[in-house]
Each structure stands twice: as structure tokens, then as C-alpha cells.
Design a protein around this motif. Structure first.
Motif, PDB file in Angstrom:
ATOM      1  N   TYR A 156       0.837  -1.202   0.000  1.00 52.90           N
ATOM      2  CA  TYR A 156       0.000   0.000   0.000  1.00 52.90           C
ATOM      3  C   TYR A 156       0.875   1.256   0.000  1.00 52.90           C
ATOM      4  CZ  TYR A 156      -4.922  -1.398   0.547  1.00 52.90           C
ATOM      5  OH  TYR A 156      -6.201  -1.848   0.325  1.00 52.90           O
ATOM      6  N   SER A 157       0.436   2.251  -0.761  1.00 49.07           N
ATOM      7  CA  SER A 157       1.149   3.526  -0.827  1.00 49.07           C
ATOM      8  C   SER A 157       0.144   4.623  -1.156  1.00 49.07           C
ATOM      9  CB  SER A 157       2.244   3.472  -1.902  1.00 49.07           C
ATOM     10  OG  SER A 157       1.660   3.222  -3.190  1.00 49.07           O
ATOM     11  N   GLY A 158       0.621   5.858  -1.217  1.00 47.07           N
ATOM     12  CA  GLY A 158      -0.222   6.969  -1.627  1.00 47.07           C
ATOM     13  C   GLY A 158      -1.485   7.108  -0.809  1.00 47.07           C
ATOM     14  N   GLU A 159      -2.607   7.346  -1.503  1.00 43.18           N
ATOM     15  CA  GLU A 159      -3.875   7.584  -0.819  1.00 43.18           C
ATOM     16  C   GLU A 159      -4.356   6.348  -0.068  1.00 43.18           C
ATOM     17  OE1 GLU A 159      -4.109   6.103  -4.738  1.00 43.18           O
ATOM     18  OE2 GLU A 159      -3.563   8.171  -4.242  1.00 43.18           O
ATOM     19  N   SER A 160      -4.010   5.153  -0.542  1.00 40.89           N
ATOM     20  CA  SER A 160      -4.407   3.938   0.170  1.00 40.89           C
ATOM     21  C   SER A 160      -3.689   3.833   1.516  1.00 40.89           C
ATOM     22  CB  SER A 160      -4.096   2.696  -0.675  1.00 40.89           C
ATOM     23  OG  SER A 160      -4.878   2.696  -1.859  1.00 40.89           O
ATOM     24  N   MET A 161      -2.404   4.179   1.533  1.00 38.00           N
ATOM     25  CA  MET A 161      -1.646   4.102   2.774  1.00 38.00           C
ATOM     26  C   MET A 161      -2.118   5.147   3.775  1.00 38.00           C
ATOM     27  SD  MET A 161       0.560   2.498   4.477  1.00 38.00           S
ATOM     28  CE  MET A 161       0.892   2.892   6.188  1.00 38.00           C
ATOM     29  N   ILE A 162      -2.401   6.352   3.310  1.00 38.15           N
ATOM     30  CA  ILE A 162      -2.834   7.400   4.245  1.00 38.15           C
ATOM     31  C   ILE A 162      -4.234   7.081   4.771  1.00 38.15           C
ATOM     32  CG2 ILE A 162      -4.018   9.120   2.792  1.00 38.15           C
ATOM     33  CD1 ILE A 162      -1.196   9.901   5.258  1.00 38.15           C
ATOM     34  N   ARG A 163      -5.051   6.398   3.978  1.00 40.13           N
ATOM     35  CA  ARG A 163      -6.376   5.972   4.456  1.00 40.13           C
ATOM     36  C   ARG A 163      -6.224   4.965   5.599  1.00 40.13           C
ATOM     37  NH1 ARG A 163      -8.160   4.836  -0.005  1.00 40.13           N
ATOM     38  NH2 ARG A 163      -7.858   2.594  -0.185  1.00 40.13           N
ATOM     39  N   MET A 164      -5.302   4.027   5.447  1.00 39.26           N
ATOM     40  CA  MET A 164      -5.071   3.048   6.507  1.00 39.26           C
ATOM     41  C   MET A 164      -4.470   3.711   7.751  1.00 39.26           C
ATOM     42  SD  MET A 164      -6.165   0.046   5.612  1.00 39.26           S
ATOM     43  CE  MET A 164      -7.531   1.062   5.075  1.00 39.26           C
ATOM     44  N   ALA A 165      -3.612   4.704   7.545  1.00 43.07           N
ATOM     45  CA  ALA A 165      -3.062   5.438   8.692  1.00 43.07           C
ATOM     46  C   ALA A 165      -4.177   6.135   9.456  1.00 43.07           C
ATOM     47  CB  ALA A 165      -2.022   6.456   8.212  1.00 43.07           C
ATOM     48  N   ALA A 166      -5.123   6.736   8.720  1.00 43.41           N
ATOM     49  CA  ALA A 166      -6.254   7.407   9.369  1.00 43.41           C
ATOM     50  C   ALA A 166      -7.151   6.401  10.080  1.00 43.41           C
ATOM     51  CB  ALA A 166      -7.056   8.202   8.333  1.00 43.41           C
ATOM     52  N   LEU A 167      -7.374   5.252   9.466  1.00 42.16           N
ATOM     53  CA  LEU A 167      -8.185   4.210  10.091  1.00 42.16           C
ATOM     54  C   LEU A 167      -7.561   3.770  11.418  1.00 42.16           C
ATOM     55  CD1 LEU A 167     -10.454   2.080  10.057  1.00 42.16           C
ATOM     56  CD2 LEU A 167      -8.953   0.630   8.690  1.00 42.16           C
ATOM     57  N   ILE A 168      -6.265   3.511  11.393  1.00 41.40           N
ATOM     58  CA  ILE A 168      -5.562   3.081  12.599  1.00 41.40           C
ATOM     59  C   ILE A 168      -5.654   4.146  13.693  1.00 41.40           C
ATOM     60  CG2 ILE A 168      -3.245   2.645  13.539  1.00 41.40           C
ATOM     61  CD1 ILE A 168      -2.645   1.224  10.815  1.00 41.40           C
ATOM     62  N   CYS A 169      -5.451   5.402  13.310  1.00 37.36           N
ATOM     63  CA  CYS A 169      -5.386   6.476  14.314  1.00 37.36           C
ATOM     64  C   CYS A 169      -6.762   6.960  14.765  1.00 37.36           C
ATOM     65  CB  CYS A 169      -4.590   7.668  13.747  1.00 37.36           C
ATOM     66  SG  CYS A 169      -2.849   7.293  13.478  1.00 37.36           S
ATOM     67  N   VAL A 170      -7.614   7.305  13.799  1.00 33.55           N
ATOM     68  CA  VAL A 170      -8.870   7.977  14.120  1.00 33.55           C
ATOM     69  C   VAL A 170      -9.950   7.008  14.570  1.00 33.55           C
ATOM     70  CG1 VAL A 170     -10.700   9.458  13.192  1.00 33.55           C
ATOM     71  CG2 VAL A 170      -8.318   9.885  12.567  1.00 33.55           C
ATOM     72  N   ASP A 171      -9.989   5.825  13.967  1.00 30.90           N
ATOM     73  CA  ASP A 171     -11.007   4.840  14.349  1.00 30.90           C
ATOM     74  C   ASP A 171     -10.472   3.790  15.312  1.00 30.90           C
ATOM     75  OD1 ASP A 171     -13.637   5.249  12.747  1.00 30.90           O
ATOM     76  OD2 ASP A 171     -12.059   5.614  11.289  1.00 30.90           O
ATOM     77  N   GLY A 172      -9.158   3.746  15.481  1.00 31.79           N
ATOM     78  CA  GLY A 172      -8.560   2.762  16.364  1.00 31.79           C
ATOM     79  C   GLY A 172      -7.958   3.364  17.617  1.00 31.79           C
ATOM     80  N   ILE A 173      -6.819   4.017  17.469  1.00 37.64           N
ATOM     81  CA  ILE A 173      -6.035   4.449  18.628  1.00 37.64           C
ATOM     82  C   ILE A 173      -6.727   5.519  19.463  1.00 37.64           C
ATOM     83  CG2 ILE A 173      -3.919   5.656  19.298  1.00 37.64           C
ATOM     84  CD1 ILE A 173      -2.507   4.134  17.062  1.00 37.64           C
ATOM     85  N   ILE A 174      -7.266   6.566  18.828  1.00 40.09           N
ATOM     86  CA  ILE A 174      -7.828   7.675  19.618  1.00 40.09           C
ATOM     87  C   ILE A 174      -9.012   7.206  20.476  1.00 40.09           C
ATOM     88  CG2 ILE A 174      -8.920   9.948  19.532  1.00 40.09           C
ATOM     89  CD1 ILE A 174      -7.238  10.573  17.070  1.00 40.09           C
ATOM     90  N   PRO A 175      -9.989   6.493  19.909  1.00 40.06           N
ATOM     91  CA  PRO A 175     -11.114   6.080  20.764  1.00 40.06           C
ATOM     92  C   PRO A 175     -10.863   4.830  21.604  1.00 40.06           C
ATOM     93  CG  PRO A 175     -11.552   5.458  18.505  1.00 40.06           C
ATOM     94  CD  PRO A 175     -10.261   6.226  18.485  1.00 40.06           C
ATOM     95  N   LEU A 176      -9.992   3.906  21.127  1.00 38.51           N
ATOM     96  CA  LEU A 176      -9.880   2.600  21.783  1.00 38.51           C
ATOM     97  C   LEU A 176      -8.512   2.326  22.404  1.00 38.51           C
ATOM     98  CD1 LEU A 176     -11.730   0.465  19.067  1.00 38.51           C
ATOM     99  CD2 LEU A 176     -12.645   1.195  21.283  1.00 38.51           C
ATOM    100  N   GLY A 177      -7.514   3.148  22.086  1.00 40.05           N
ATOM    101  CA  GLY A 177      -6.185   2.938  22.635  1.00 40.05           C
ATOM    102  C   GLY A 177      -5.279   2.178  21.686  1.00 40.05           C
ATOM    103  N   PRO A 178      -3.958   2.138  21.968  1.00 37.03           N
ATOM    104  CA  PRO A 178      -3.007   1.499  21.056  1.00 37.03           C
ATOM    105  C   PRO A 178      -3.193  -0.010  20.921  1.00 37.03           C
ATOM    106  CG  PRO A 178      -1.921   2.206  23.087  1.00 37.03           C
ATOM    107  CD  PRO A 178      -3.292   2.785  23.105  1.00 37.03           C
ATOM    108  N   ASP A 179      -3.897  -0.636  21.862  1.00 39.85           N
ATOM    109  CA  ASP A 179      -4.184  -2.069  21.755  1.00 39.85           C
ATOM    110  C   ASP A 179      -5.558  -2.304  21.129  1.00 39.85           C
ATOM    111  OD1 ASP A 179      -5.638  -1.033  23.863  1.00 39.85           O
ATOM    112  OD2 ASP A 179      -5.400  -2.801  25.143  1.00 39.85           O
ATOM    113  N   PHE A 180      -5.967  -1.389  20.247  1.00 39.98           N
ATOM    114  CA  PHE A 180      -7.326  -1.428  19.690  1.00 39.98           C
ATOM    115  C   PHE A 180      -7.623  -2.716  18.942  1.00 39.98           C
ATOM    116  CE2 PHE A 180      -4.788   0.315  16.270  1.00 39.98           C
ATOM    117  CZ  PHE A 180      -5.336  -0.214  15.121  1.00 39.98           C
TER     118      PHE A 180
END
Length: 295
Positions: A156-180
Motif C-alpha cells: 500500500y502507498s499513496g492515498e491507500s496508505m494514508i487511508r489506513m493510517a487514518a483508520l488506525i489512528c482515528v477509528d482505532g487508537i484515539i477512541p480505543l487505545g493502542p491495543d485497539f
């Protein structure tokens, strides 16, 4: 589809809250995402071409492929749009259009109700499933090809990679923590089909999720989540990601107190459409690459 692919790409914003958020996540995937907007501009960016006749041929072929309902492109776009949801409440869309302004959230957060962890987990996992099924649709392979999808994640690269980064951070880490991921796997394993049926996004997506009945689809969701845990945990550990670190990069355009993380997650969920935005860009890129190969 009510709009053509070239209209959708032409209408992508160059600024606003979604773009600011994605730019802020550049530290996870440095230089990967340049926010290509405009259909002709995207063709030039993807191909490096400047011959107008050739650009037009590529564009026409890409549009033809998108409009061909025997292909999976429209389904993929629909998935990207669906998992972003439609209930953007509290005038958040107006806030999202404030380009270049810092949005103070201190008072605004009082009017937001954060999602319970279980609901957040369902939304997270459905985005992962949407990514998997959209990948299969775009590449013309069976929708349950988990192995092919996981293999592609490493590329994954480009827009696909940044989408996954946002998924990990915004839908995973921020609401649920790093062990999401582990937390989500635990919740999904204990969930019953009736709980999943109550989720409006699941009901909308149900027909394209592999599996027999809600129970079978719940199993597939669990398998999909389990399949990406190694890759996602690698992103988290490789970048030493925590909610505080991620949000530290958001302070340039959002003002909030650090004890309101779940509220900030809810606000970002309502007021950004990063999945649709980058998904449209991914789809345009794949269509253009195929069009080039076929003309």
C-alpha cells in the motif's frame, strides 16, 4: 451512481478538515499522499503524460470502465462512501469547510455523545471489511480473498496508505487505545449476530459481506480483523503511536483538552469523510492505470 467518476474526482476538496487531518498523518507515511484532485490532473499525476489527446483517451477509457456495471468499481466506491456514514450532525460539515482555521472544540464537545466501545469496534471492523471487499472488487477477485488482500497491504502507498493510517489512528487508537486490535478482536468474539444486525452500516453493507446469514458474516468480520492485526500492530509499534502523539499533530487545526479523547474521536468521525475522499482517489488511480494498459 448519480455522478460520474470524473465529476467525483473534480469535486474533491483541496482543503478543509478532512484534508488537514490527512496531511497531519504524513508523519506515519512521509510524502505518500499529495491529495491529487481533478480528473485530468490525476491522469497527469498517475501517468506523467502531458499529451492532451492521449490524456483524453485515457480519461474516456477510465470512465467507460467505471460505468461498466459488470466490473466492481461502482461497488467499491459505494463501499468507501457507505462506511463514512451519512449522519454528519451538529453542523459539523460547516466546520469541516473552514479552510486554514483552527477549530476550538472546548464548548462544542459538550454537545457530542461519544460512541460506546462496542459501537466503535463495529465501525472500525466494518471499515476494514469494506477495504478488503473494495480491494477485491477493484481487482476482479472473489470478495473473500483475505490472503490476497493481506499480501497487498504491504504494498500500500499513496492515498491507500494514508487511508489506513487514518483508520488506525482515528477509528482505532484515539477512541480505543493502542491495543485497539486486540480489544476489538475480543469484543467481536463475544458479539452475537443480533448486536451486529442493529448497526445501520452493517445493514447497508450486509449484501456484499461474504458469509451465510449474519452469523456467517460476523465470522468473516472476525477473520478479516484477525488477518490485519500483524500489519496494523506493526504500524503502531513502528511509529510508537499513542493517542497523545497522534493528537499532538492535530493541534495545528483543532483546539481541545487532552481529557476529551473520546469526544474528539466522535467529532472527527462526524466531521470528516477520509474514507470516501481517499477511496475516490484510489479508485481513480486504479481506473487510470488499467485504462493506460488497455489503450
Amino acid at each position: 451512481m448519480s455522478k460520474s467518476i470524473f465529476e467525483l474526482v473534480d469535486e474533491l476538496p483541496t482543503g478543509g478538515l478532512t484534508v488537514s487531518m490527512l496531511n497531519a498523518l504524513d508523519f506515519i507515511a512521509p510524502g505518500e499522499w499529495q491529495n491529487p484532485v481533478g480528473f485530468v490532473n490525476t491522469i497527469k499525476t498517475v501517468t506523467g503524460e502531458d499529451d492532451e489527446d492521449l490524456i483524453q483517451q485515457i480519461g474516456e477509457r477510465a470512465i467507460y470502465l467505471f460505468n461498466d456495471k459488470s466490473q466492481g468499481y461502482q461497488t467499491a466506491l459505494w463501499l468507501y462512501q457507505t462506511v463514512d456514514g451519512t449522519d454528519k450532525a451538529l453542523g459539523a460539515a460547516a466546520l469541516a469547510n473552514k479552510v486554514g482555521e483552527s477549530i476550538p472544540l472546548f464548548g462544542f464537545l459538550n454537545s457530542i455523545t461519544p460512541k460506546p466501545d462496542k459501537a466503535q469496534t463495529i465501525d472500525l471492523t466494518l471499515k476494514i471489511v469494506a477495504e478488503l471487499v473494495a480491494f477485491c472488487q477493484i481487482n476482479g477477485i472473489p470478495g473473500d480473498s483475505i490472503g490476497d488482500f493481506v499480501g497487498a497491504l504491504g504494498e500500500y502507498s499513496g492515498e491507500s496508505m494514508i487511508r489506513m493510517a487514518a483508520l488506525i489512528c482515528v477509528d482505532g487508537i484515539i477512541p480505543l487505545g493502542p491495543d485497539f486490535i486486540q480489544k476489538s478482536l475480543s469484543m467481536i468474539s463475544q458479539m452475537n449476530p443480533q448486536e451486529l444486525d442493529q448497526n445501520s452500516t452493517f445493514r447497508a453493507m450486509s449484501n456484499v459481506i461474504p458469509g451465510s446469514g449474519t452469523s456467517g458474516k460476523l465470522d468473516f468480520i472476525g477473520q478479516s480483523l484477525d488477518s490485519v492485526k500483524g500489519w496494523m500492530n506493526g504500524i503502531v509499534s513502528g511509529n510508537a503511536l499513542t493517542a497523545q502523539k497522534v493528537l499532538g499533530h492535530f493541534h495545528g487545526f483543532l483546539e481541545f483538552s487532552d481529557d476529551k479523547l473520546d469526544y474528539v474521536a466522535a467529532f472527527l468521525d462526524m466531521s470528516t469523510n477520509y474514507y470516501e475522499h481517499t477511496g475516490t482517489q484510489t479508485l481513480a488511480r486504479r481506473l487510470i492505470e488499467r485504462a493506460v494498459a488497455e489503450i
